[in-house]
Design a protein around this motif. Structure first.
Motif, PDB file in Angstrom:
ATOM      1  N   ALA A 249     -19.843  10.363  -9.179  1.00  0.00           N
ATOM      2  CA  ALA A 249     -20.013  10.953  -7.842  1.00  0.00           C
ATOM      3  C   ALA A 249     -18.984  10.374  -6.874  1.00  0.00           C
ATOM      4  CB  ALA A 249     -21.426  10.683  -7.325  1.00  0.00           C
ATOM      5  N   ALA A 250     -18.729   9.071  -7.000  1.00  0.00           N
ATOM      6  CA  ALA A 250     -17.766   8.418  -6.110  1.00  0.00           C
ATOM      7  C   ALA A 250     -16.361   8.957  -6.347  1.00  0.00           C
ATOM      8  CB  ALA A 250     -17.799   6.902  -6.322  1.00  0.00           C
ATOM      9  N   ALA A 251     -16.021   9.178  -7.643  1.00  0.00           N
ATOM     10  CA  ALA A 251     -14.687   9.701  -7.957  1.00  0.00           C
ATOM     11  C   ALA A 251     -14.513  11.111  -7.398  1.00  0.00           C
ATOM     12  CB  ALA A 251     -14.460   9.693  -9.466  1.00  0.00           C
ATOM     13  N   ARG A 252     -15.595  11.851  -7.340  1.00  0.00           N
ATOM     14  CA  ARG A 252     -15.529  13.210  -6.787  1.00  0.00           C
ATOM     15  C   ARG A 252     -15.468  13.169  -5.261  1.00  0.00           C
ATOM     16  NH1 ARG A 252     -18.991  15.253 -11.428  1.00  0.00           N
ATOM     17  NH2 ARG A 252     -17.453  16.425 -12.646  1.00  0.00           N
ATOM     18  N   GLN A 253     -16.085  12.132  -4.673  1.00  0.00           N
ATOM     19  CA  GLN A 253     -16.124  12.006  -3.213  1.00  0.00           C
ATOM     20  C   GLN A 253     -14.709  11.774  -2.674  1.00  0.00           C
ATOM     21  OE1 GLN A 253     -18.734   8.908  -1.884  1.00  0.00           O
ATOM     22  NE2 GLN A 253     -18.294   9.241   0.281  1.00  0.00           N
ATOM     23  N   ALA A 254     -13.994  10.814  -3.261  1.00  0.00           N
ATOM     24  CA  ALA A 254     -12.561  10.643  -2.999  1.00  0.00           C
ATOM     25  C   ALA A 254     -12.170  10.648  -1.522  1.00  0.00           C
ATOM     26  CB  ALA A 254     -11.757  11.698  -3.771  1.00  0.00           C
ATOM     27  N   ASP A 255     -12.865   9.838  -0.707  1.00  0.00           N
ATOM     28  CA  ASP A 255     -12.380   9.724   0.671  1.00  0.00           C
ATOM     29  C   ASP A 255     -12.497   8.286   1.154  1.00  0.00           C
ATOM     30  OD1 ASP A 255     -14.391   9.386   3.178  1.00  0.00           O
ATOM     31  OD2 ASP A 255     -15.462  10.119   1.409  1.00  0.00           O
ATOM     32  N   VAL A 256     -11.652   7.943   2.123  1.00  0.00           N
ATOM     33  CA  VAL A 256     -11.614   6.557   2.580  1.00  0.00           C
ATOM     34  C   VAL A 256     -11.786   6.449   4.090  1.00  0.00           C
ATOM     35  CG1 VAL A 256     -10.183   5.740   0.673  1.00  0.00           C
ATOM     36  CG2 VAL A 256      -9.079   6.602   2.745  1.00  0.00           C
ATOM     37  N   ALA A 257     -12.159   7.535   4.738  1.00  0.00           N
ATOM     38  CA  ALA A 257     -12.273   7.525   6.199  1.00  0.00           C
ATOM     39  C   ALA A 257     -13.234   6.423   6.657  1.00  0.00           C
ATOM     40  CB  ALA A 257     -12.745   8.884   6.691  1.00  0.00           C
ATOM     41  N   GLY A 258     -12.759   5.593   7.557  1.00  0.00           N
ATOM     42  CA  GLY A 258     -13.608   4.533   8.108  1.00  0.00           C
ATOM     43  C   GLY A 258     -13.739   3.308   7.229  1.00  0.00           C
ATOM     44  N   LEU A 259     -13.153   3.370   6.047  1.00  0.00           N
ATOM     45  CA  LEU A 259     -13.275   2.250   5.115  1.00  0.00           C
ATOM     46  C   LEU A 259     -12.376   1.089   5.548  1.00  0.00           C
ATOM     47  CD1 LEU A 259     -14.941   2.446   2.359  1.00  0.00           C
ATOM     48  CD2 LEU A 259     -12.702   2.247   1.287  1.00  0.00           C
ATOM     49  N   ARG A 260     -12.859  -0.128   5.402  1.00  0.00           N
ATOM     50  CA  ARG A 260     -12.042  -1.303   5.749  1.00  0.00           C
ATOM     51  C   ARG A 260     -11.365  -1.814   4.485  1.00  0.00           C
ATOM     52  NH1 ARG A 260     -16.577  -5.011   7.893  1.00  0.00           N
ATOM     53  NH2 ARG A 260     -17.464  -4.109   5.996  1.00  0.00           N
ATOM     54  N   VAL A 261     -10.052  -1.879   4.513  1.00  0.00           N
ATOM     55  CA  VAL A 261      -9.263  -2.274   3.344  1.00  0.00           C
ATOM     56  C   VAL A 261      -8.548  -3.590   3.641  1.00  0.00           C
ATOM     57  CG1 VAL A 261      -7.324  -1.661   1.847  1.00  0.00           C
ATOM     58  CG2 VAL A 261      -8.924   0.116   2.618  1.00  0.00           C
ATOM     59  N   GLY A 262      -8.686  -4.570   2.772  1.00  0.00           N
ATOM     60  CA  GLY A 262      -8.027  -5.867   2.965  1.00  0.00           C
ATOM     61  C   GLY A 262      -6.850  -6.023   2.013  1.00  0.00           C
ATOM     62  N   VAL A 263      -5.708  -6.404   2.566  1.00  0.00           N
ATOM     63  CA  VAL A 263      -4.535  -6.700   1.733  1.00  0.00           C
ATOM     64  C   VAL A 263      -4.540  -8.202   1.460  1.00  0.00           C
ATOM     65  CG1 VAL A 263      -2.007  -6.732   1.651  1.00  0.00           C
ATOM     66  CG2 VAL A 263      -3.211  -4.786   2.697  1.00  0.00           C
ATOM     67  N   VAL A 264      -4.527  -8.574   0.176  1.00  0.00           N
ATOM     68  CA  VAL A 264      -4.595 -10.000  -0.163  1.00  0.00           C
ATOM     69  C   VAL A 264      -3.238 -10.654   0.104  1.00  0.00           C
ATOM     70  CG1 VAL A 264      -5.074 -11.682  -1.970  1.00  0.00           C
ATOM     71  CG2 VAL A 264      -6.327  -9.508  -1.918  1.00  0.00           C
ATOM     72  N   ARG A 265      -3.201 -11.536   1.093  1.00  0.00           N
ATOM     73  CA  ARG A 265      -1.950 -12.155   1.525  1.00  0.00           C
ATOM     74  C   ARG A 265      -1.275 -12.923   0.380  1.00  0.00           C
ATOM     75  NH1 ARG A 265      -3.007 -16.311   5.991  1.00  0.00           N
ATOM     76  NH2 ARG A 265      -3.390 -14.452   7.239  1.00  0.00           N
ATOM     77  N   GLU A 266      -2.077 -13.569  -0.452  1.00  0.00           N
ATOM     78  CA  GLU A 266      -1.522 -14.429  -1.494  1.00  0.00           C
ATOM     79  C   GLU A 266      -0.750 -13.654  -2.568  1.00  0.00           C
ATOM     80  OE1 GLU A 266      -4.438 -14.864  -0.038  1.00  0.00           O
ATOM     81  OE2 GLU A 266      -4.106 -16.858   0.808  1.00  0.00           O
ATOM     82  N   PHE A 267      -0.979 -12.338  -2.665  1.00  0.00           N
ATOM     83  CA  PHE A 267      -0.317 -11.576  -3.724  1.00  0.00           C
ATOM     84  C   PHE A 267       0.917 -10.838  -3.231  1.00  0.00           C
ATOM     85  CE2 PHE A 267      -4.608 -11.416  -6.062  1.00  0.00           C
ATOM     86  CZ  PHE A 267      -4.321 -12.613  -6.686  1.00  0.00           C
ATOM     87  N   SER A 268       1.926 -11.617  -2.840  1.00  0.00           N
ATOM     88  CA  SER A 268       3.224 -11.033  -2.468  1.00  0.00           C
ATOM     89  C   SER A 268       4.227 -12.181  -2.432  1.00  0.00           C
ATOM     90  CB  SER A 268       3.132 -10.340  -1.108  1.00  0.00           C
ATOM     91  OG  SER A 268       2.862 -11.295  -0.108  1.00  0.00           O
TER      92      SER A 268
END
Lengths: 495, 498
Positions: A249-268
């Motif tokens: 169901a989640a794969a079909r939902q396929a949206d990220v509106a309002g979602l909080r996404v964190g970029v891991v600082r250590e991986f760069s």
């Protein structure tokens, strides 16, 4: 062309009676016959049994049975999953010819769901490696560039799916062994929450880390496969007794509106290929454009994940692999009546295990030794706790974390074979989720400018929030495929 | 084989003080193994009670047996231990052909039961044996070494392995060092093993048969010079397969170690093997060259966290324990300490209690089991409980005595008949024609004949010497081949001669 179709489409075509499971299976067997001498994804192809299973699905369908969405769809299993009707070697000489008397829970459940087993795929011996070069039966080649590695340890599975030999494959992820091969071959590869998929019948590498998961060419296919084999198993005490997250169901939902996404600082930074970082940054911008809120998050303990992993995983492995002693099954060397049991054990293990396996057995034996335990294994377990705390703190602020799946694209076969440390760095970004047991997926996010090879985006979510990474992964996939005009794999050279 | 020099026991004890330690393994009598569903029947055909899990096939995983955990909690509670709220299994790593995984799932620094005690009595004195830990593990398979002189792996032509035992739940009970036993060290060790066996048997969690290996004792012994504060180096003696051997092993180690120490030698920390044949120990592998077991928490199993409710439920379900039971029956049956000890040592407690439950009075039940039946058991060389007679049959014979149908002498013949397989007590009575003659007619005729044959004695009785009647009663009994009712005979004799 049947082999280019997704698992979902194949399932639908079979269900609608437009194509038979036998035809679909035969198409894939034909493809294997054409390309696998160059790719070497398979250690064993079970043509006869596959066609029989496919015919059985067709018969059930003809009898009016309602079957699941993947019934009749072919699959390739990593050779670490026990199959009662096929050899299971974990790509080791020590298990040459071993045919288990039972099925792994994963293979049994997929059989019950009507999936057709094409065969068993190559891997690093006992899942120890990141390139599939550590197989006792020769390396597997990356379909994007046959001179390069397909990732590892589940490199046979990634190569099989990426070269259209199979629409789906299983793998296991102990330190990144699904996500890293998926990333370097342009596939979707998922490491479920530890305990979400049963380890019963899976030849153990590191028990507290090993996690079965799916390979597919798109997020929805991966979710369907994930759902088909997951869930509580009384045969595995560490399996979680909770409902399977609704990943389809989640794969079909396929949206990220309002979602909080964190970029891991250590991986760069140092050690990251510029083309990998460029595609990763574009992916974060894409997420923002899709309505997600992207912030930077620091997880300082992740810097110690790799060294801690290389104490814990070899320690468990040194014990798990002790059972290969020539007494009850597998290879037996030197049993000429003149030698003691101990001598036969030693000769067998010397001949039956490859160099990387021996390296890790020695490393693990050392780390667990009296007088060293506290400094090595004990300390590594403490680091593991700190990594979990970093995840917990991060998931207070964000819903998912993202990073490149691997620091580089697929490297040439042989390049790191004599440099274990360089090889181990391939799993830098994937190991923390194994240490903490949380869910993580890799989805394609483009080709690196330098070499034109696939780059993976890793999306991590809390324990049992597997559905969340599918939701984000599917949203990214949809947006990128719109931009590319089709799947990334369409850009791969013809084999 | 070299023979160790030994010092006479009394001399050894005059110079040295022993410190004991006992590690006891008990196989639980669960229907299935510790980590798989295989059966646990003793004596089955080799390698017929095995599966992918207990043969350590690649990919198999253990699942803990709840009945076994309940069993160990019972033992822990009965030994007055604390049952911890959270603990883990650990892997003990070492290579051996009869251990399929080449590691044993055991417990290391987190045992499930800790800090208990068991009181034992020796020569009227109570010794409190402190229990350090009780932990859960699995048994190994069994190796059979064929060829060679010793039956051990060294020198064998080849070895066979039976994995039926591999994975049977095993409980290890470890005492703290036991000091202050002095000359009674061997007896205290035996008393501890005996009491532990009784306790576990009463709990019903194991058949605790030392001869079948379902209870195995390792005996640690060290000596220190009299007055010293620091313990000596200990040895660990294995292969101690009977209660008597526990006592002999301790005694023999004391005598051996004393001789070495007395000559200024030092004791090697080592494993030693007890020989039933010689009653002495021989050196096994040295601990100094012993394995590093590389213990670490078992990642294939989740921690054990027995809920307090469950522990209390188990505690409430414990049966009466041997010590409490002994003091109860001692009061109920009116036994002296010595009589009680005899009953316990004879293994007759259950039998007597069950015979009483079947209707006999305490005194008679005890009398039959401790005298008549004990004699038969000794002659046949079996345990009392193994005699082919049921407690109901014993109670029935006693009932026939009470009703006057049998006297003691006839009753003994009935026991003999039942034990010989001639049938039930009533069938033996009927078949052998065993019946007290109390019919006055028949008895009167015998008495008349006896009076006629013993005229002198009869005259004495007539003249008032009533005590002489005993001789005539005896004669009547003899003439009736024991079937006469002696009391009635005496009455009739006195009547006739008054």
């Amino acid at each position: 062309m049947l082999i280019k179709k997704s698992a979902v489409e194949l399932g639908q075509l079979i269900a609608a009676g437009e194509v038979s499971a036998v035809e679909v299976t035969q198409a894939h067997l034909d493809r294997i016959a054409v390309v696998d001498d160059r790719v070497h994804a398979f250690l064993h192809v079970g043509s006869g049994s596959a066609l029989e299973q496919a015919a059985a699905v067709d018969a059930r369908r003809a009898a009016g049975e309602t079957l699941g969405p993947l019934a009749g769809v072919p699959i390739a299993h990593k050779d670490v999953f026990s199959t009662h009707d096929m050899p299971t070697t974990a790509a080791s000489r020590i298990l040459q010819g071993w045919r288990p008397p039972f099925d792994a829970t994963v293979t049994a459940r997929l059989r019950a769901a009507g999936l057709v087993i094409l065969g068993k795929t190559n891997m690093d011996e006992f899942a120890m490696g990141s390139s599939t070069e550590n197989s006792a039966y020769g390396p597997t080649h990356n379909p994007w560039d046959l001179t390069r590695i397909p990732g590892g340890s589940s490199g046979g599975s990634s190569a099989a799916v990426a070269s259209y030999e199979a629409p789906l494959a299983t793998g296991t992820d102990t330190g990144g062994s699904i996500r890293q091969p998926a990333a370097v071959t342009g596939l979707v590869g998922m490491k479920p929450t530890y305990g979400g998929s049963s380890r019963y019948g899976l030849i153990a590498f590191a028990s507290s880390l090993d996690t079965p998961g799916p390979f597919a060419r798109n997020v929805l296919d991966a979710a369907l496969l994930h759902e088909a084999f997951s869930g509580h198993d009384v045969m595995d005490s560490t399996s979680i007794d909770a409902p399977v997250p609704s990943v389809v169901a989640a794969a079909r939902q396929a949206d990220v509106a309002g979602l909080r996404v964190g970029v891991v600082r250590e991986f760069s930074g140092d050690g990251y290929q510029p083309g990998v970082l460029a595609r990763f940054h574009e992916a974060t911008e894409l997420l923002e454009s899709l309505g997600a809120k992207v912030v930077e998050v620091s997880c300082p303990a992740f810097d110690y994940a790799l060294p801690a992993y290389y104490l814990i995983a070899p320690s468990e492995a040194s014990s798990n692999l002790a059972r290969f002693d020539a007494m009850r099954y597998g290879l037996r060397v030197g049993d000429d009546g003149s030698r003691s049991a101990e001598e036969v054990m030693a000769l067998t293990r010397a001949e039956g295990f490859g160099a990387e396996v021996k390296r890790r057995i020695i490393l693990g034996t050392y780390a667990l030794s009296s007088g060293y335990y506290d400094a090595y294994y004990g300390k590594a377990q403490q680091v593991r706790t700190l990594i979990s705390r970093d995840f917990d703190a991060a998931f207070e602020q964000v819903d998912v974390l993202v990073s490149p799946t691997t620091p580089t694209t697929a490297f040439p076969i042989g390049e790191r074979a004599d440099n274990p440390m360089a090889m181990y760095l391939a799993d830098l970004c994937t190991i923390p989720s194994n240490m903490a047991g949380n869910a993580a997926i890799s989805v394609p996010c483009g080709l690196a400018d330098e070499d034109g090879l696939p780059v993976g985006l890793q999306i991590m979510a809390p324990v049992l929030a597997d559905d969340r990474v599918y939701r984000v992964g599917a949203a990214v996939e949809k947006a990128l495929e719109d931009r590319w005009g089709g799947p990334l794999l369409g850009k791969a050279p013809q084999l | 084989m070299s023979t160790d020099t030994v010092m006479a026991y009394d001399e050894a004890l005059a110079k040295f003080e022993p410190v004991l330690g006992l590690e006891t393994h008990i196989e639980l009598g669960t229907a299935s193994k510790m980590f798989c569903g295989c059966a646990t029947t003793f004596g089955a055909q080799p390698n017929t009670q095995v599966c992918p899990v207990c043969l350590a096939f690649p990919g198999s995983l253990p699942v803990a047996n709840r009945a076994a955990i309940e069993g160990i909690i019972k033992i822990g509670l009965a030994l007055n231990c604390t049952i911890v709220e959270w603990c883990r299994f650990a892997r003990k790593n070492y290579f051996y052909p009869d251990m399929p995984k080449n590691y044993q799932i055991s417990q290391y620094d987190e045992p499930i039961c800790i800090n208990g005690h068991l009181d034992v009595e020796v020569e009227g004195r109570t010794y409190r044996i402190e229990i350090e830990r009780v932990h859960m593990e699995e048994d190994t398979g069994k190796s059979l070494h064929v060829g060679g002189a010793t039956g051990r792996i060294q020198g064998a032509d080849y070895s066979l392995v039976d994995y039926n035992r591999a994975g049977i739940p095993l409980v290890e009970i470890v005492t703290k060092p036991v000091e202050g036993t002095d000359v009674l060290a061997p007896e205290v060790a035996k008393a501890y093993a005996t009491e532990l066996r009784e306790l576990v048997r009463a709990l019903g969690v194991s058949d605790v048969r030392m001869e079948e290996g379902s209870m195995r004792c390792d005996v640690n012994v060290s000596l220190m010079p009299r007055g010293a504060k620091e313990w000596g180096t200990r040895t660990e003696t294995k292969n101690v397969n009977s209660l008597r051997s526990v006592e002999r092993a301790v005694r023999s180690e004391i005598e051996r170690q004393a001789a070495i120490l007395d000559e200024g030698g030092r004791i090697h920390q080592e494993t030693r093997h007890f020989s039933e044949a010689t009653g002495t120990t021989t050196s096994g592998r040295s601990k100094e060259e012993a394995q590093d077991y590389r213990y670490f928490p078992e990642p294939d199993l989740v921690p054990m966290a027995p809920s307090r409710e469950w522990v209390e439920e188990i505690r409430a379900s414990l049966p009466e324990l041997p010590a409490a039971r002994r003091s109860r029956v001692q009061g109920e049956w009116g036994l002296s300490d010595l009589e009680l000890r005899d009953v316990v040592n004879a293994g007759a407690l259950d039998l007597i209690e069950e015979t009483i439950a079947a209707g006999a009075d305490a005194g008679s039940a005890r009398k039959w089991w401790m005298n008549e039946l004990s004699r038969h058991a000794t002659v046949q060389g079996v345990e009392l409980a193994e005699l082919p007679i049921t407690v109901e049959q014993v109670a029935r014979i006693q009932a026939l005595v009470v009703s006057g149908d049998l006297n003691d002498k006839l009753a003994r013949q009935v026991f003999e008949g039942v034990l010989a397989g001639e049938g039930t007590p009533d069938e033996v009575v009927a078949a052998r024609g065993l019946k007290v003659v109390s019919d006055d007619g028949a008895l009167s005729a015998i008495i008349d004949q006896v009076i006629a044959d013993n005229a002198d004695t009869a005259d004495k009785i007539r003249s008032g010497k009533v005590a002489a009647a005993g001789a005539l009663v005896g004669a009547v009994m003899k003439a009736s081949r024991g079937q006469a009712d002696a009391a009635r005979a005496r009455e009739l004799i006195l009547e006739k001669l008054s």
